[in-house]
Design an enzyme around this catalytic site. Structure first.
Site, PDB file in Angstrom:
ATOM      1  N   MET A   1     -29.796 -44.926  13.294  1.00 31.30           N
ATOM      2  CA  MET A   1     -29.441 -43.728  12.788  1.00 31.30           C
ATOM      3  C   MET A   1     -30.297 -42.961  11.959  1.00 31.30           C
ATOM      4  SD  MET A   1     -26.490 -43.422  14.275  1.00 31.30           S
ATOM      5  CE  MET A   1     -25.971 -42.106  13.548  1.00 31.30           C
TER       6      MET A   1
ATOM      7  N   SER B   1     -24.961 -36.529  23.579  1.00 32.56           N
ATOM      8  CA  SER B   1     -23.837 -36.793  22.930  1.00 32.56           C
ATOM      9  C   SER B   1     -22.403 -35.890  23.153  1.00 32.56           C
ATOM     10  CB  SER B   1     -23.944 -37.108  21.235  1.00 32.56           C
ATOM     11  OG  SER B   1     -22.839 -37.332  20.646  1.00 32.56           O
TER      12      SER B   1
ATOM     13  N   GLY C   1     -21.004 -39.940  11.581  1.00 31.90           N
ATOM     14  CA  GLY C   1     -19.822 -39.465  11.178  1.00 31.90           C
ATOM     15  C   GLY C   1     -19.686 -37.920  11.657  1.00 31.90           C
TER      16      GLY C   1
ATOM     17  N   GLY D   1     -26.895 -34.398  20.589  1.00 31.39           N
ATOM     18  CA  GLY D   1     -25.559 -33.429  20.601  1.00 31.39           C
ATOM     19  C   GLY D   1     -25.762 -32.121  20.706  1.00 31.39           C
ATOM     20  N   SER D   2     -26.015 -31.347  19.414  1.00 29.03           N
ATOM     21  CA  SER D   2     -25.825 -29.957  19.551  1.00 29.03           C
ATOM     22  C   SER D   2     -27.023 -29.365  20.181  1.00 29.03           C
ATOM     23  CB  SER D   2     -25.985 -29.497  18.013  1.00 29.03           C
ATOM     24  OG  SER D   2     -26.663 -30.544  17.044  1.00 29.03           O
TER      25      SER D   2
ATOM     26  N   ASP E   1     -19.209 -41.325  21.289  1.00 23.99           N
ATOM     27  CA  ASP E   1     -19.178 -41.595  19.816  1.00 23.99           C
ATOM     28  C   ASP E   1     -17.640 -41.658  19.323  1.00 23.99           C
ATOM     29  OD1 ASP E   1     -21.924 -41.190  18.747  1.00 23.99           O
ATOM     30  OD2 ASP E   1     -21.732 -39.279  19.225  1.00 23.99           O
TER      31      ASP E   1
ATOM     32  N   MET F   1     -15.168 -43.011  16.566  1.00 26.21           N
ATOM     33  CA  MET F   1     -14.964 -42.759  15.238  1.00 26.21           C
ATOM     34  C   MET F   1     -13.276 -43.220  14.613  1.00 26.21           C
ATOM     35  SD  MET F   1     -16.836 -39.259  14.076  1.00 26.21           S
ATOM     36  CE  MET F   1     -18.482 -38.981  14.619  1.00 26.21           C
TER      37      MET F   1
ATOM     38  N   HIS G   1     -21.010 -45.780  21.385  1.00 23.08           N
ATOM     39  CA  HIS G   1     -21.543 -45.985  20.055  1.00 23.08           C
ATOM     40  C   HIS G   1     -20.189 -46.107  18.964  1.00 23.08           C
ATOM     41  CE1 HIS G   1     -23.641 -43.934  16.092  1.00 23.08           C
ATOM     42  NE2 HIS G   1     -23.219 -45.333  15.896  1.00 23.08           N
TER      43      HIS G   1
ATOM     44  N   HIS H   1     -23.758 -40.439  25.748  1.00 21.07           N
ATOM     45  CA  HIS H   1     -23.485 -41.146  24.413  1.00 21.07           C
ATOM     46  C   HIS H   1     -22.227 -40.888  24.171  1.00 21.07           C
ATOM     47  CE1 HIS H   1     -25.016 -42.945  20.847  1.00 21.07           C
ATOM     48  NE2 HIS H   1     -24.246 -42.186  20.172  1.00 21.07           N
TER      49      HIS H   1
HETATM   50  C1  DX5 Z   1     -23.309 -38.926  14.325  1.00 25.76           C
HETATM   51  C2  DX5 Z   1     -23.034 -39.333  15.907  1.00 25.76           C
HETATM   52  C3  DX5 Z   1     -24.231 -38.379  16.748  1.00 25.76           C
HETATM   53  C4  DX5 Z   1     -24.132 -37.126  16.978  1.00 25.76           C
HETATM   54  C5  DX5 Z   1     -25.415 -36.567  17.229  1.00 25.76           C
HETATM   55  O1  DX5 Z   1     -22.121 -39.672  13.986  1.00 25.76           O
HETATM   56  O2  DX5 Z   1     -23.452 -40.585  16.084  1.00 25.76           O
HETATM   57  O3  DX5 Z   1     -24.287 -39.162  18.031  1.00 25.76           O
HETATM   58  O4  DX5 Z   1     -23.065 -36.611  17.834  1.00 25.76           O
HETATM   59  O5  DX5 Z   1     -25.159 -34.920  16.969  1.00 25.76           O
HETATM   60  P1  DX5 Z   1     -26.541 -34.174  16.725  1.00 25.76           P
HETATM   61  O6  DX5 Z   1     -27.532 -34.461  17.890  1.00 25.76           O
HETATM   62  O7  DX5 Z   1     -25.866 -32.859  16.803  1.00 25.76           O
HETATM   63  O8  DX5 Z   1     -27.156 -34.490  15.323  1.00 25.76           O
HETATM   64 ZN    ZN Z   2     -23.805 -41.697  18.136  1.00 26.00          ZN
END
Ligand code: DX5
Ligand code: ZN
Length: 220
Positions: free
Chosen positions: A137, A8, A142, A197-198, A35, A37, A66, A33
């Site tokens: 999820m 992500s 968020g 992500g992280s 994201d 928002m 997403h 991925h």
């Molecule tokens: C949250 C996002 C995720 C997020 C995941 O709203 O949809 O894709 O970036 O990040 P990690 O892997 O750090 O939880």
């Molecule tokens: Zn996501």
């Protein structure tokens, strides 16, 4: 089923996004991925169509978008034109989910349907044969860097069983709080597309991606 890592880019370093995408691809990730928002469906704002368009044609990664936005049907065409391959929308954000899924398909994309942690898997029943991917999820949508909600595992198991009962081999993606320490339990529950992500972008990106891929193969 093929196991796929979807880094992500919410956690990427945007001043060197191109380099990081290349490292993801070289190290064995298959999806990117993305994201989105809107500050309405979720509190935060992230990025949207112009950023996706700027990546278009610069990577071999599948664009896994997403949408954490209200009434995503409004933007299906724009995301298709900007290079989205899979467009995933929230069950909770659509007035008419069937119409939204049909629109995504009409725009030439694969359709994904996602549910928030408090939404039960049952709501997906009418759509089981409609989407190419379901996204469970495992954190409140968020922001990145949150803790994995363990109850998500049961939702993944239930959904995989429902799909199997119908002879469907649909992708199940899981998003939020997944790292090298817990990814195996998520795979064992029946998921095959893993968002991180992280856990990908913190530290050594190539090493992180390779390690995920190693676990995918080892556990198969
Ligand atoms: C949250 C996002 C995720 C997020 C995941 O709203 O949809 O894709 O970036 O990040 P990690 O892997 O750090 O939880
Ligand atoms: Zn996501």
């Amino acid at each position: 089923m093929e196991r796929i890592l979807a880094p992500s880019i919410l956690s990427a370093d945007f001043k060197v996004l191109g380099e990081q995408m290349e490292l993801c691809e070289k190290s064995g990730a298959k999806y990117l991925h993305f994201d989105v928002m809107d500050g309405m469906f979720v509190k935060n704002l992230s990025f949207g169509v112009p950023v996706l368009a700027s990546i278009q044609g610069h990577t071999g990664l599948v664009m896994d978008v997403h949408l954490m936005i209200e009434e995503p049907i409004r933007y299906a065409e724009a995301f298709a034109n900007a290079g989205a391959d899979i467009l995933t929308v929230h069950y909770e954000a659509c007035e008419n989910l069937q119409e939204t899924v049909d629109k995504i398909h009409a725009c030439g994309m694969k359709a994904g349907i996602t549910i928030k942690p408090d939404t039960p898997v049952d709501v997906l029943m009418p759509y089981l044969d409609q989407a190419e991917m379901f996204l469970i999820m495992s954190v409140e949508p968020g922001k990145g860097g949150q803790k994995f909600i363990p109850e998500s595992l049961e939702k993944i198991r239930t959904l995989r069983a429902l799909l199997e009962e119908r002879g469907l081999h649909t992708d199940i993606e899981v998003d939020g709080g997944i790292g090298l320490d817990n990814v195996k339990t998520v795979l064992d529950a029946g998921a095959n597309v893993i968002v991180a992500g992280s856990a990908v972008f913190k530290g050594d990106l190539s090493e992180n991606v390779s390690e995920f891929v190693r676990i995918f193969e080892e556990d198969e």
